[in-house]
Scaffold this active site. Structure first.
Site, short mmCIF file in Angstrom:
data_model
loop_
_atom_site.label_atom_id
_atom_site.label_comp_id
_atom_site.label_asym_id
_atom_site.label_seq_id
_atom_site.Cartn_x
_atom_site.Cartn_y
_atom_site.Cartn_z
N ASP A 1 0.85 -1.19 0.00
CA ASP A 1 0.00 0.00 0.00
C ASP A 1 0.89 1.24 0.00
O ASP A 1 1.91 1.30 0.69
CB ASP A 1 -0.92 -0.02 1.23
CG ASP A 1 -2.07 0.96 1.11
OD1 ASP A 1 -3.22 0.51 1.01
OD2 ASP A 1 -1.81 2.19 1.11
N HIS B 1 -10.37 -4.97 -3.41
CA HIS B 1 -9.06 -5.22 -2.81
C HIS B 1 -9.23 -5.60 -1.35
O HIS B 1 -10.15 -5.14 -0.69
CB HIS B 1 -8.13 -4.01 -2.94
CG HIS B 1 -8.73 -2.73 -2.41
ND1 HIS B 1 -9.65 -2.00 -3.15
CD2 HIS B 1 -8.57 -2.07 -1.25
CE1 HIS B 1 -10.02 -0.94 -2.45
NE2 HIS B 1 -9.39 -0.96 -1.28
N GLY C 1 -15.44 3.07 3.95
CA GLY C 1 -14.05 3.47 3.78
C GLY C 1 -13.45 3.12 2.44
O GLY C 1 -12.25 3.34 2.22
N GLN C 2 -14.25 2.60 1.51
CA GLN C 2 -13.69 2.27 0.19
C GLN C 2 -13.41 3.54 -0.60
O GLN C 2 -14.29 4.40 -0.75
CB GLN C 2 -14.66 1.36 -0.60
CG GLN C 2 -14.05 0.87 -1.90
CD GLN C 2 -14.94 -0.14 -2.64
OE1 GLN C 2 -16.09 -0.36 -2.27
NE2 GLN C 2 -14.41 -0.75 -3.69
N SER C 3 -12.17 3.66 -1.07
CA SER C 3 -11.81 4.83 -1.87
C SER C 3 -11.34 4.44 -3.27
O SER C 3 -11.31 5.29 -4.16
CB SER C 3 -10.73 5.65 -1.15
OG SER C 3 -9.55 4.89 -1.00
N HIS D 1 -7.14 -5.54 2.22
CA HIS D 1 -5.96 -5.07 2.94
C HIS D 1 -5.41 -6.23 3.76
O HIS D 1 -6.16 -6.88 4.50
CB HIS D 1 -6.34 -3.93 3.90
CG HIS D 1 -6.91 -2.71 3.22
ND1 HIS D 1 -6.17 -1.59 2.95
CD2 HIS D 1 -8.16 -2.46 2.76
CE1 HIS D 1 -6.95 -0.68 2.36
NE2 HIS D 1 -8.16 -1.19 2.24
N ASN E 1 -12.99 -3.00 2.45
CA ASN E 1 -14.00 -1.96 2.63
C ASN E 1 -14.91 -1.95 1.41
O ASN E 1 -14.43 -1.84 0.28
CB ASN E 1 -13.32 -0.60 2.81
CG ASN E 1 -12.39 -0.57 4.00
OD1 ASN E 1 -12.69 -1.17 5.05
ND2 ASN E 1 -11.25 0.09 3.87
P1 5GP Z 1 -9.65 1.67 0.42
O1 5GP Z 1 -9.66 3.06 1.00
O2 5GP Z 1 -10.40 1.68 -0.91
O3 5GP Z 1 -10.13 0.60 1.34
O4 5GP Z 1 -8.16 1.31 0.11
C1 5GP Z 1 -7.45 1.86 -0.96
C2 5GP Z 1 -6.00 1.78 -0.62
O5 5GP Z 1 -5.27 1.94 -1.81
C3 5GP Z 1 -5.52 2.85 0.36
O6 5GP Z 1 -4.98 2.22 1.51
C4 5GP Z 1 -4.47 3.62 -0.44
O7 5GP Z 1 -3.37 4.00 0.34
C5 5GP Z 1 -4.08 2.64 -1.53
N1 5GP Z 1 -3.69 3.25 -2.79
C6 5GP Z 1 -4.37 4.22 -3.49
N2 5GP Z 1 -3.74 4.50 -4.63
C7 5GP Z 1 -2.64 3.69 -4.67
C8 5GP Z 1 -1.59 3.52 -5.62
O8 5GP Z 1 -1.52 4.16 -6.67
N3 5GP Z 1 -0.61 2.60 -5.31
C9 5GP Z 1 -0.66 1.85 -4.15
N4 5GP Z 1 0.35 0.99 -3.95
N5 5GP Z 1 -1.64 2.00 -3.26
C10 5GP Z 1 -2.61 2.90 -3.49
#
Ligand code: 5GP
Ligand code: ZN
Length: 111
Positions: free
Chosen positions: A29, A97, A90-92, A99, A84
């Site tokens: 990450d 994916h 919390g999904q962004s 974690h 998420n």
């Molecule tokens: P979410 O918020 O959707 O559960 O998790 C998305 C994750 O993707 C976040 O922890 C964020 O740090 C990671 N992330 C977002 N963009 C990138 C990227 O371009 N490269 C990597 N390695 N991680 C990313």
């Protein structure tokens, strides 16, 4: 499709790859929340677990096997895997994916 994780999966965007098999890719990450913070993704685009199809069964299962293989490879016995689903959870990034977090204590229930 403008999806950062699809771009990582095809190598268009660089990442620090930890593990790969035919269905999944795992990479560090960018903004780690634990000493070990790895993202495990299906190579094909699935928006979230809500959008998964019955035919994605093998892929979804492969993600858990990937987590096991990563834990064994890195000699990790205690870890958390979490996905998420949806903005409020919390999904962004809207490419499924999980974690993989390890190296510190985690709260339960989660915040
Ligand atoms: P979410 O918020 O959707 O559960 O998790 C998305 C994750 O993707 C976040 O922890 C964020 O740090 C990671 N992330 C977002 N963009 C990138 C990227 O371009 N490269 C990597 N390695 N991680 C990313
Ligand atoms: Zn994608």
């Amino acid at each position: 499709m403008d999806c950062i994780f699809c771009k990582i999966a095809c190598g268009e965007v660089k990442s620090r790859i930890v593990y790969e098999d035919d269905k999944t890719l795992a990479f560090e990450d960018l903004n780690p929340q634990a000493p070990t913070h790895i993202l495990i993704i299906p190579k094909n685009h699935i928006e979230s677990i809500l959008e998964a199809k019955d035919s994605d069964l093998q892929t979804i299962g492969a993600i858990n096997i990937a987590a096991r293989n990563i834990a064994k490879k890195l000699n990790i016995s205690d870890f958390r895997i979490v996905s998420n689903c949806g903005k409020k959870a919390g999904q962004s990034v809207f490419h499924l994916h999980y974690h993989f977090l390890a190296g510190r204590r985690f709260l339960w229930p989660p915040g």
